[in-house]
Design an enzyme around this catalytic site. Structure first.
Site, PDB file in Angstrom:
ATOM      1  CE  LYS A   1      18.334  64.700  17.503  1.00 46.29           C
ATOM      2  NZ  LYS A   1      19.531  64.023  16.804  1.00 46.29           N
TER       3      LYS A   1
ATOM      4  NE  ARG B   1      15.675  58.375  15.775  1.00 47.69           N
ATOM      5  CZ  ARG B   1      15.263  59.236  16.606  1.00 47.69           C
ATOM      6  NH1 ARG B   1      15.349  60.318  16.711  1.00 47.69           N
ATOM      7  NH2 ARG B   1      15.013  58.494  17.952  1.00 47.69           N
TER       8      ARG B   1
HETATM    9  C1  8Y4 Z   1      13.551  66.837  21.061  1.00 48.66           C
HETATM   10  C2  8Y4 Z   1      13.267  65.813  20.180  1.00 48.66           C
HETATM   11  C3  8Y4 Z   1      14.388  66.929  21.993  1.00 48.66           C
HETATM   12  C4  8Y4 Z   1      14.328  64.938  19.672  1.00 48.66           C
HETATM   13  C5  8Y4 Z   1      15.434  65.667  21.819  1.00 48.66           C
HETATM   14  C6  8Y4 Z   1      15.342  64.963  20.800  1.00 48.66           C
HETATM   15  C7  8Y4 Z   1      19.263  60.379  16.406  1.00 48.66           C
HETATM   16  C8  8Y4 Z   1      18.977  59.162  16.568  1.00 48.66           C
HETATM   17  C9  8Y4 Z   1      18.365  60.318  18.358  1.00 48.66           C
HETATM   18  C10 8Y4 Z   1      19.856  61.023  15.296  1.00 48.66           C
HETATM   19  C11 8Y4 Z   1      20.120  58.653  14.458  1.00 48.66           C
HETATM   20  C12 8Y4 Z   1      16.631  63.036  19.839  1.00 48.66           C
HETATM   21  C13 8Y4 Z   1      18.237  57.732  18.448  1.00 48.66           C
HETATM   22  C14 8Y4 Z   1      17.641  62.132  20.342  1.00 48.66           C
HETATM   23  N1  8Y4 Z   1      18.760  61.246  17.473  1.00 48.66           N
HETATM   24  N2  8Y4 Z   1      19.410  58.290  15.691  1.00 48.66           N
HETATM   25  N3  8Y4 Z   1      18.583  59.014  17.831  1.00 48.66           N
HETATM   26  N4  8Y4 Z   1      20.332  60.074  14.362  1.00 48.66           N
HETATM   27  N5  8Y4 Z   1      20.443  57.809  13.745  1.00 48.66           N
HETATM   28  N6  8Y4 Z   1      16.375  63.810  20.818  1.00 48.66           N
HETATM   29  O1  8Y4 Z   1      20.090  62.401  15.156  1.00 48.66           O
HETATM   30  O2  8Y4 Z   1      15.829  62.713  18.731  1.00 48.66           O
HETATM   31  S1  8Y4 Z   1      17.515  60.448  19.874  1.00 48.66           S
END
Ligand code: 8Y4
Length: 262
Positions: free
Chosen positions: A204, A238
Site C-alpha cells: 500500500k 490480505r
Molecule cells: C498498492 C497495493 C496500491 C494495494 C494500492 C493498493 C483492503 C481491501 C483493498 C483492505 C480489506 C489496495 C479490497 C486497496 N484494501 N479489503 N481491499 N482490507 N478487507 N490498494 O485493507 O489493496 S483494495
C-alpha cells in the site's frame, strides 16, 4: 488471503487478471504458495477511482468465482460493496463477503444476513473517489473501533452469526500515513473487540511514503507490516505475496505457537 484482481486498472498494484483463465492460473499460484482464502475483486477501490457499473462488475467477477470454486477447495471471498454482486457471487460458490463499505450500501446487510456467509467489515472514511482528500480524526483508533463495533452490532441485529464476522481497520481508506501508523501501533485495541481482525497492508501507498519505493519494490516493507500486525493479534492478511508472508507468519507462530498458518 491472496488477492485475485479482475480490474483493468489493477496492474498498478501488481495484479492484472482480467481474463478468467489468467485469474485461475494466478489463483493456483496463490494456493500453492499457501493461501487459505482467495479474495476476488472487480471494482477498483483505489483512491480517486470511479465506480464500476454493476453489470460490468458482475461480468468480471462471476465467471472467475465460478471457475475458482469448481477447480479449488479454497474458500473464495467476493470483494464488493453491491448487494447484487454479493448475492450472485455466493450463488456461484463464494463463502465470504469482503466489503470496504461494511454493508452500508443499499440491501447489503439484509442480503448477507440471508446468505449465511462470513463478512469482513472494513472501516473507510469517505468514499474511494474522495477519501484521501483530507482525512481527519480526533482519535483514529477510537473512531475506527467505535465504527466497527457499531457495524458488528448491526450485523448481529440483522441475524448474522457472530462467528461469521471479521473486522478490518481499512489501512489507507481515508487515512493519512500518521493515521495508518497510529492504527497499526494500537491494533491490539481492535483485536480486543473480539472478532478476528483482517489487515490489508500489502504494497500500500503508506509504504511508498515510508520507504520511498514504488509498488513492485515494497515486499520487505509489506512483510514488516504483516509481522507487526500479526504480533498484535491480526488473524487474516490480505496480500499479493503469499509465500513470503506465510514464511513470516510461520516464524512468528513458532515463536509463540499461536498463529494459524501452514
Ligand atoms: C498498492 C497495493 C496500491 C494495494 C494500492 C493498493 C483492503 C481491501 C483493498 C483492505 C480489506 C489496495 C479490497 C486497496 N484494501 N479489503 N481491499 N482490507 N478487507 N490498494 O485493507 O489493496 S483494495
Amino acid at each position: 488471503m491472496g488477492i485475485v484482481n479482475v480490474t483493468p486498472d489493477s496492474f498498478a498494484d501488481g495484479g492484472r487478471f482480467l481474463e478468467p483463465d489468467e485469474a485461475v492460473k494466478h489463483a493456483a499460484r496463490l494456493i500453492a504458495a499457501g493461501a487459505d482464502i482467495l479474495d476476488v475483486g472487480g471494482e477498483s477501490t483505489r483512491p480517486g477511482a470511479a465506480e464500476v457499473p454493476t453489470d460490468q462488475e458482475l461480468d468480471r467477477v462471476i465467471p472467475v468465482i465460478e471457475l475458482l470454486t469448481r477447480e479449488f477447495d479454497v474458500p473464495v471471498s467476493i470483494d464488493t460493496s453491491k448487494a447484487i454482486v454479493m448475492r450472485e457471487a455466493v450463488t456461484v460458490g463464494a463463502v465470504m463477503v469482503n466489503d470496504v463499505c461494511a454493508l452500508e450500501s443499499e440491501d447489503a446487510l439484509a442480503t448477507v444476513a440471508g446468505l449465511e456467509v462470513a463478512v469482513c467489515l472494513v472501516h473507510m472514511q469517505g468514499r474511494p473517489r474522495s477519501m484521501q482528500d483530507a482525512p481527519g480524526y480526533a482519535d483514529v483508533t477510537e473512531e475506527v473501533c467505535d465504527y466497527l463495533r457499531k457495524r458488528a452490532e448491526a450485523c448481529l441485529a440483522a441475524g448474522i452469526h457472530a462467528d461469521n464476522i471479521i473486522i478490518d481497520p481499512g489501512f489507507g481508506f481515508g487515512k493519512t500515513l500518521e493515521h495508518n501508523l497510529q492504527l497499526l501501533r494500537e491494533l491490539d485495541r481492535l483485536v480486543e473487540i473480539g472478532f478476528p481482525v483482517l489487515v490489508g497492508l500489502s504494497r500500500k501507498s503508506m509504504l511508498g511514503t515510508m520507504i520511498g519505493r514504488d509498488v513492485h519494490d515494497r515486499l520487505a516493507g509489506s512483510l514488516a507490516l504483516a509481522l507487526l500486525a500479526a504480533q498484535q493479534g491480526a488473524a487474516i492478511f490480505r496480500v499479493h505475496d503469499v509465500a513470503p508472508t506465510v514464511d513470516v507468519l510461520r516464524v512468528l507462530r513458532q515463536l509463540n505457537n499461536k498463529y494459524a498458518t501452514h
